[in-house]
Scaffold this active site. Sequence first.
Site, PDB file in Angstrom:
ATOM      1  CB  SER A  40      -0.752   1.830  -3.280  1.00  0.00           C
ATOM      2  OG  SER A  40       0.383   1.294  -3.930  1.00  0.00           O
ATOM      3  CE  LYS A  45       1.846  -1.150  -0.888  1.00  0.00           C
ATOM      4  NZ  LYS A  45       0.750  -0.291  -1.358  1.00  0.00           N
TER       5      LYS A  45
END
Length: 805
Positions: A655, A698
């Site tokens: 990611s 996140k």
Amino acid sequence: MTNKLQPLSVSTLAPTISLNHVQTCMNNPYPETLTFIGQQRAQSALDFSLGMELPGYNVYVMGEAAHGRFTLVKDKLQAHSKGRPTPNEWLYVNNYDDHREPIALFLQAGQSKQLADDIDSFIDEVLDTFPAAFDNPAYQRKKKKIDREFNDAYDAAITEVEIAALEQSVALIEEKSVVGFAPLIDGKQLSDAEFAELDDDLREQFYEVIEKLEDALIEALIELPRWKRESSEKLRNLKKSTAELATKPLLKDLEHKYAAHIGVLRYLKDIRVEIIDAVLEWLDDEDESDENKEDFDRKGMLTDFFAPNILVEFKEGDAAPVVYEPNPTFGNIFGKIEYSTSQGSLITSYRSIQPGALHRANGGYLIMDAEKVMANPQVWDGLKLSLKTHQIKNDLPYQDSAVGSSFTLRPQLIPLDVKIILLGSRELYYTIGEYDEEFAELFRVLADFDYYLPSSDKLQYQFITKVIEYCEQTLKCSLTEPAMARLLKFSYRQAEHHNKLSARFADVLELVAEASFYTKQDNLTLIDAHHIDEAIEGKQYRTGQISENMLSDIKEGHTLIATDGHAVGKVNGLTVLHIGDTSFGTPARITATVYAGADGVIDVEREAELGKAIHSKGVMLLTGYLGNKYAQQFSLTLSANIAIEQSYGYIDGDSASLAELCALISAITSLPISQSIALTGSINQHGDVQAIGGVNEKIEGFFKLCKMRGLTSEQGVIIPKSNQVNLVLDDEILNAVELGKFHIYAVETVDQALNLLMDIAAGELKDGLYPENSVNGIALARLSEIADIVNGDSDEDEKEQSEES
């Protein structure tokens, strides 16, 4: 300047929940009885398995904990078990031919307890009968006759010797079963002193006579042992016949009662024979004086020798058993034998055989956790053997290897008719299937539990009804419509999807229960939305020390993260940490440096052995992207280092590859990147941005940092557009976005992300070239320049070498 991608609107950052729909569902509970919500695929598999009566159609229930696996399985089994016949009861009885091999018997429901009560009554009757039966006049008369016959023979032998002794002036004396001789003078028995005063000749004469008389006595009583044996044998036969006559009527009624059961009749026939010896051994007090009588439990001894050992029993009309074994050890599944110590040795008997889960579930269903079963190879091997042979494995010496050479048992095997349901993870299912070929033959049905439930109006309806039932029945409270809507949002957040609810319904019930705690603190019985928020915040606070410490390190400058300004080769990436049962997002600075050379793109994390396989794969894709994007007319030649700064643990996942690529292009082009924007996403070699996990955590991790330092209205997060459907953000971020203080961008390509970060057009390829002042144009020129530098130096070296030759 260029036209940048617009941030997402508030309406796209969380699913929309209709309060009107919630209110309607709460006011009109679901009309049908709800045992479970969703998981139609798993329910269909269970129904199929339960309908298949053939061997091998056991079930592996695949899914993670808290998805309701156990609840659904148990409800299905209990409902199906009501239509099955009540299983047979099983018991062990003593094998009088070989005590090491107890005999297994089966009876109809309720009969085992009845048989045990009948045997207990029989033992009581025996105890009432004996030893009183030996006081019967007829028995005593026969016993006296036997004693008289022995005494007559003995007396005749003694009398004959006595007459011979008197003829020789010697008296025969018998005291306390001891026979002796004494001299007579004038009919008077001499004492030892008087005998000593006799003349030596006379004394010697008496000695000779007495010696001959003793020989005669021995000769007369030479048949005494035979007389005693014959007398004892007659007495023993008398006692046996007396015991047989007394016990035979006691068993006759039982034999008639159980005439239809051959196994019980054989058992009673064995008792008829053995009870006689037991009576003579334990209930005959005739030959024991009061001092020698042992104080022992006669009934306990008879019970341990004759009473049946019931393993499982049922009531008439009971449903088939549904058993869950939480600790599937060998003994807990297959049964075990208990031992006791006697004079330093281990002893046991058929009465010490204890049933296992297979015995209790025989004729029904057994549920176990697959991980625990597989943890012990003996258990798994034994379970497979039992399923293949259709008998409950009873290799007890194998189990009790610690017993060594002590007395142990080999009980008769019991037929097995059970359906096994194993609850386990997805990984374990495929691992077992790969390494054990028999697994697929024995567990032919897979019940696969999904992680998510489709969010239809019907499913929401069922969700709301189940929550209301739990609150009313367990928590003794109720909820408001906003609280129910908050629970729905929590479930969406667990699933990380706009159109799916989490299958972890247990987490929802746990949250409601914790919210009821805060409700009671307010002296209320109505849970409101702020109570749900308090419960969420309370858990975050209890488990949030690590995340707060990391945020504090950034605040104090120990961890370098910028949230404003611009920098070359530096970008804010987003990571998620999973610690225990909590997860949280935190920003991480990613840096890149580029210089002339031919080392390629070096992943510092991989070189330091901190980067795992997927992360390393993501970095390797960067070279493929650079070559495909820019190096079509020249050789891609450069040296670059990419690192996640101040990371001291293992890193995995791809990611960060979008952020790493943006940092790398910034280092190549020397174009500064905005530090107000953090980004996450993976890429492919063609520059498409791909979805990642943990997108909500996140975003929230970077938002907390920006909020702590003060929101500037420039800050935001870049995410993959394909993750837009996964956004379920909390209300605080939604409010900040609505006020324009924080922004969330969804990109599809690397060029869109570069445009946002550098505020310069990325540039599109035309006729093999990018616009001169675009990001891609500058990158192409720089990479070409580095290639010329590296390759040019190489050509000069070759030219010098050719000139020298």
